[in-house]
Scaffold this motif. Structure first.
Motif, PDB file in Angstrom:
ATOM      1  N   VAL A 292       0.839  -1.206   0.000  1.00  0.00           N
ATOM      2  CA  VAL A 292       0.000   0.000   0.000  1.00  0.00           C
ATOM      3  C   VAL A 292       0.875   1.258   0.000  1.00  0.00           C
ATOM      4  CG1 VAL A 292      -1.649   1.350   1.364  1.00  0.00           C
ATOM      5  CG2 VAL A 292      -1.970  -1.107   1.072  1.00  0.00           C
ATOM      6  N   SER A 293       1.904   1.248   0.837  1.00  0.00           N
ATOM      7  CA  SER A 293       2.800   2.411   0.922  1.00  0.00           C
ATOM      8  C   SER A 293       3.539   2.634  -0.395  1.00  0.00           C
ATOM      9  CB  SER A 293       3.793   2.215   2.055  1.00  0.00           C
ATOM     10  OG  SER A 293       3.136   2.122   3.295  1.00  0.00           O
ATOM     11  N   GLN A 294       3.984   1.543  -1.019  1.00  0.00           N
ATOM     12  CA  GLN A 294       4.702   1.677  -2.280  1.00  0.00           C
ATOM     13  C   GLN A 294       3.815   2.294  -3.364  1.00  0.00           C
ATOM     14  OE1 GLN A 294       6.295  -2.155  -3.309  1.00  0.00           O
ATOM     15  NE2 GLN A 294       7.724  -2.203  -1.584  1.00  0.00           N
ATOM     16  N   LEU A 295       2.589   1.821  -3.444  1.00  0.00           N
ATOM     17  CA  LEU A 295       1.674   2.343  -4.472  1.00  0.00           C
ATOM     18  C   LEU A 295       1.273   3.792  -4.174  1.00  0.00           C
ATOM     19  CD1 LEU A 295      -0.522  -0.804  -5.155  1.00  0.00           C
ATOM     20  CD2 LEU A 295       1.118   0.288  -6.696  1.00  0.00           C
ATOM     21  N   THR A 296       1.158   4.120  -2.891  1.00  0.00           N
ATOM     22  CA  THR A 296       0.850   5.508  -2.531  1.00  0.00           C
ATOM     23  C   THR A 296       1.971   6.439  -2.982  1.00  0.00           C
ATOM     24  OG1 THR A 296      -0.430   4.772  -0.608  1.00  0.00           O
ATOM     25  CG2 THR A 296       0.318   7.066  -0.630  1.00  0.00           C
ATOM     26  N   ALA A 297       3.228   6.002  -2.751  1.00  0.00           N
ATOM     27  CA  ALA A 297       4.364   6.791  -3.203  1.00  0.00           C
ATOM     28  C   ALA A 297       4.418   6.877  -4.724  1.00  0.00           C
ATOM     29  CB  ALA A 297       5.655   6.202  -2.661  1.00  0.00           C
ATOM     30  N   GLN A 298       4.041   5.759  -5.366  1.00  0.00           N
ATOM     31  CA  GLN A 298       4.064   5.750  -6.819  1.00  0.00           C
ATOM     32  C   GLN A 298       3.055   6.745  -7.395  1.00  0.00           C
ATOM     33  OE1 GLN A 298       6.208   4.008  -8.870  1.00  0.00           O
ATOM     34  NE2 GLN A 298       5.281   5.350 -10.418  1.00  0.00           N
ATOM     35  N   ILE A 299       1.905   6.857  -6.755  1.00  0.00           N
ATOM     36  CA  ILE A 299       0.877   7.801  -7.207  1.00  0.00           C
ATOM     37  C   ILE A 299       1.385   9.243  -7.045  1.00  0.00           C
ATOM     38  CG2 ILE A 299      -1.420   8.706  -6.681  1.00  0.00           C
ATOM     39  CD1 ILE A 299      -2.251   5.811  -6.069  1.00  0.00           C
ATOM     40  N   ALA A 300       2.122   9.484  -5.935  1.00  0.00           N
ATOM     41  CA  ALA A 300       2.699  10.814  -5.750  1.00  0.00           C
ATOM     42  C   ALA A 300       3.704  11.126  -6.859  1.00  0.00           C
ATOM     43  CB  ALA A 300       3.363  10.918  -4.387  1.00  0.00           C
ATOM     44  N   ALA A 301       4.516  10.105  -7.243  1.00  0.00           N
ATOM     45  CA  ALA A 301       5.461  10.292  -8.343  1.00  0.00           C
ATOM     46  C   ALA A 301       4.724  10.524  -9.654  1.00  0.00           C
ATOM     47  CB  ALA A 301       6.382   9.086  -8.441  1.00  0.00           C
ATOM     48  N   ASP A 302       3.595   9.808  -9.816  1.00  0.00           N
ATOM     49  CA  ASP A 302       2.792  10.008 -11.026  1.00  0.00           C
ATOM     50  C   ASP A 302       2.254  11.439 -11.096  1.00  0.00           C
ATOM     51  OD1 ASP A 302       3.248   7.378 -11.700  1.00  0.00           O
ATOM     52  OD2 ASP A 302       1.345   6.654 -10.857  1.00  0.00           O
ATOM     53  N   ALA A 303       1.832  11.965  -9.954  1.00  0.00           N
ATOM     54  CA  ALA A 303       1.327  13.342  -9.923  1.00  0.00           C
ATOM     55  C   ALA A 303       2.434  14.338 -10.303  1.00  0.00           C
ATOM     56  CB  ALA A 303       0.777  13.667  -8.532  1.00  0.00           C
ATOM     57  N   ALA A 304       3.656  14.080  -9.815  1.00  0.00           N
ATOM     58  CA  ALA A 304       4.781  14.943 -10.174  1.00  0.00           C
ATOM     59  C   ALA A 304       5.094  14.836 -11.664  1.00  0.00           C
ATOM     60  CB  ALA A 304       6.004  14.581  -9.348  1.00  0.00           C
ATOM     61  N   ALA A 305       4.996  13.621 -12.213  1.00  0.00           N
ATOM     62  CA  ALA A 305       5.239  13.440 -13.641  1.00  0.00           C
ATOM     63  C   ALA A 305       4.202  14.184 -14.471  1.00  0.00           C
ATOM     64  CB  ALA A 305       5.242  11.957 -13.986  1.00  0.00           C
ATOM     65  N   ILE A 306       2.952  14.177 -13.980  1.00  0.00           N
ATOM     66  CA  ILE A 306       1.890  14.919 -14.679  1.00  0.00           C
ATOM     67  C   ILE A 306       2.187  16.412 -14.660  1.00  0.00           C
ATOM     68  CG2 ILE A 306      -0.546  15.566 -14.554  1.00  0.00           C
ATOM     69  CD1 ILE A 306      -1.129  12.722 -13.589  1.00  0.00           C
ATOM     70  N   ASP A 307       2.607  16.917 -13.488  1.00  0.00           N
ATOM     71  CA  ASP A 307       2.934  18.345 -13.391  1.00  0.00           C
ATOM     72  C   ASP A 307       4.072  18.711 -14.339  1.00  0.00           C
ATOM     73  OD1 ASP A 307       0.983  18.659 -11.492  1.00  0.00           O
ATOM     74  OD2 ASP A 307       2.359  18.515  -9.777  1.00  0.00           O
TER      75      ASP A 307
END
Length: 389
Positions: free
Chosen positions: A157-172
């Motif tokens: 769960v923690s890994q995927l949560t961090a991955q989503i944060a990285a995805d948000a940064a990639a979108i930005d």
């Protein structure tokens, strides 16, 4: 016969007497006219001159110099992404506002990267939802689920949560790259000559810019002053912002009025001058970057100064002098001291008093005691230059 002869003698005597009287009158009349003409020739004729009245007025003291107009800000616009230019949205020499579109780069590769980043985030969010459901099931199993299984699931769960944060940064980041395809004006100003055309490929590493923008509202003028004037400038600047006037280099036409903004932090020891910077609003664009101008910096204003036209002041072997006109219209030479002079007016430190009349033209024909015929000088070019008194 005797009576007729007597009559003839009487008539002859009358004729002789009349001729003698006529000759006497003519002789004495010519002598009188000659004497009158000689007297008129011996009387000196007045010399015609123009005069002005010595005035008492406030006199501004300016520090004059030469300066160069400088753009308040200058920006060379470059591309921050690579790509093909598909649109030029400005015209050379156009005044643009901050945020106006200048150039557009082909956005399709950057739009695709943004869509890919968004899709990756949605995929990771779906995986996170599934992992969260599995974690809830392990928790409900209680003692039937091992601690290792619970820890592993929580880690997922923690890994995927961090991955989503990285995805948000990639979108930005992808969105930022896409925004960079619209090259906009960073400041308001005038654009210069463009360096690229539609169809050219630009890249972020290139040194050549697309166009240069110069800010002309406000605008600055850089000029110099002698170092010995620095104490006066600093003292006057501490009381109020010093008024600065920009004039054409021939000194005939004022261009703009502004205020002194900066006194440089160091005197140039080679020239003995200090650099100054004045700022002008320049709403009418009378000043242009790179233009040469004359400057006047108002240091102080002399109250109730004795002022005369510059043309009244003459240079002699013993110094400066003026010719005044007395009540009998006779010229009188007076030595004077001049402290300031600008715009066709001079301040008389000593030698004259307000109200006196001074000769401003025709001095070359005048000597002390010369009788003059005065005319008042007029400064209005639309009116006659002199009015006879």
């Amino acid at each position: 016969m005797k009576k007729s002869r007597t009559t003839r003698w009487i008539l002859l005597a009358l004729v002789v007497a009349g001729a003698g009287y006529f000759g006497w009158q003519r002789f004495h009349g010519e002598n009188h006219e000659t004497a009158a003409n000689n007297a008129q020739k011996n009387t000196p004729r007045p010399v015609r001159v123009s005069i002005a009245t010595v005035e008492k007025a406030d006199f501004p003291v300016y520090l004059t110099s030469l300066g160069t107009v400088q753009a308040f800000n200058t920006v060379q616009v470059r591309s921050r992404v690579d790509g093909e230019i598909v649109k030029i949205a400005f015209t050379e020499g156009q005044f643009v506002k901050q945020g106006d579109l200048l150039t557009k780069i082909d956005p399709r590769p950057y739009q695709a990267a943004l869509d890919q980043a968004k899709a990756k985030k949605e995929q990771d969010e779906a995986n996170l939802a599934n992992v969260n459901l599995d974690l809830q099931r392990y928790v409900k199993l209680g003692e039937f689920a091992t601690r290792q299984q619970l820890d592993t699931q929580r880690s997922s769960v923690s890994q995927l949560t961090a991955q989503i944060a990285a995805d948000a940064a990639a979108i930005d980041n992808a969105q930022t790259q896409l925004d960079y395809t619209d090259i906009k004006a960073p400041i308001s100003g005038v654009v210069g000559l463009r360096q690229v055309d539609v169809g050219n490929i630009v890249n972020a590493a290139a040194q050549t810019g697309i166009v240069t923008i110069t800010q002309v509202e406000p605008i600055a003028v850089i000029f110099t002053a002698p170092e010995d004037q620095l104490p006066d400038i600093k003292g006057a600047q501490g009381a109020t912002p010093l008024k600065t006037i920009a004039i054409t280099t021939d000194g005939k036409r004022p261009l703009a009025e502004g205020t002194l903004a900066v006194v440089n932090n160091q005197v140039d020891s080679t020239s003995g001058t200090i650099r100054l910077k004045a700022v002008f609003e320049n709403k009418d664009h009378a000043l242009w970057p790179g233009q040469s101008v004359s400057t006047r910096l108002l240091i102080r204003t002399m109250k109730d100064a004795t002022v005369v036209p510059d043309d009244a002041v003459q240079h002699g072997n013993d110094g400066l002098y003026v010719y005044t006109v007395d009540r009998n219209n006779k010229a009188e030479l007076r030595k004077v001291k001049v402290s300031q002079s600008i715009d066709g007016r001079s301040v008389i430190e000593s030698g004259l008093a307000p109200g006196q009349r001074v000769i401003v033209s025709g001095q070359f024909k005048v000597q002390p005691g010369t009788l003059v015929s005065t005319a008042v000088a007029s400064s209005d070019p639309a009116q006659p230059k002199a009015q006879s008194e």
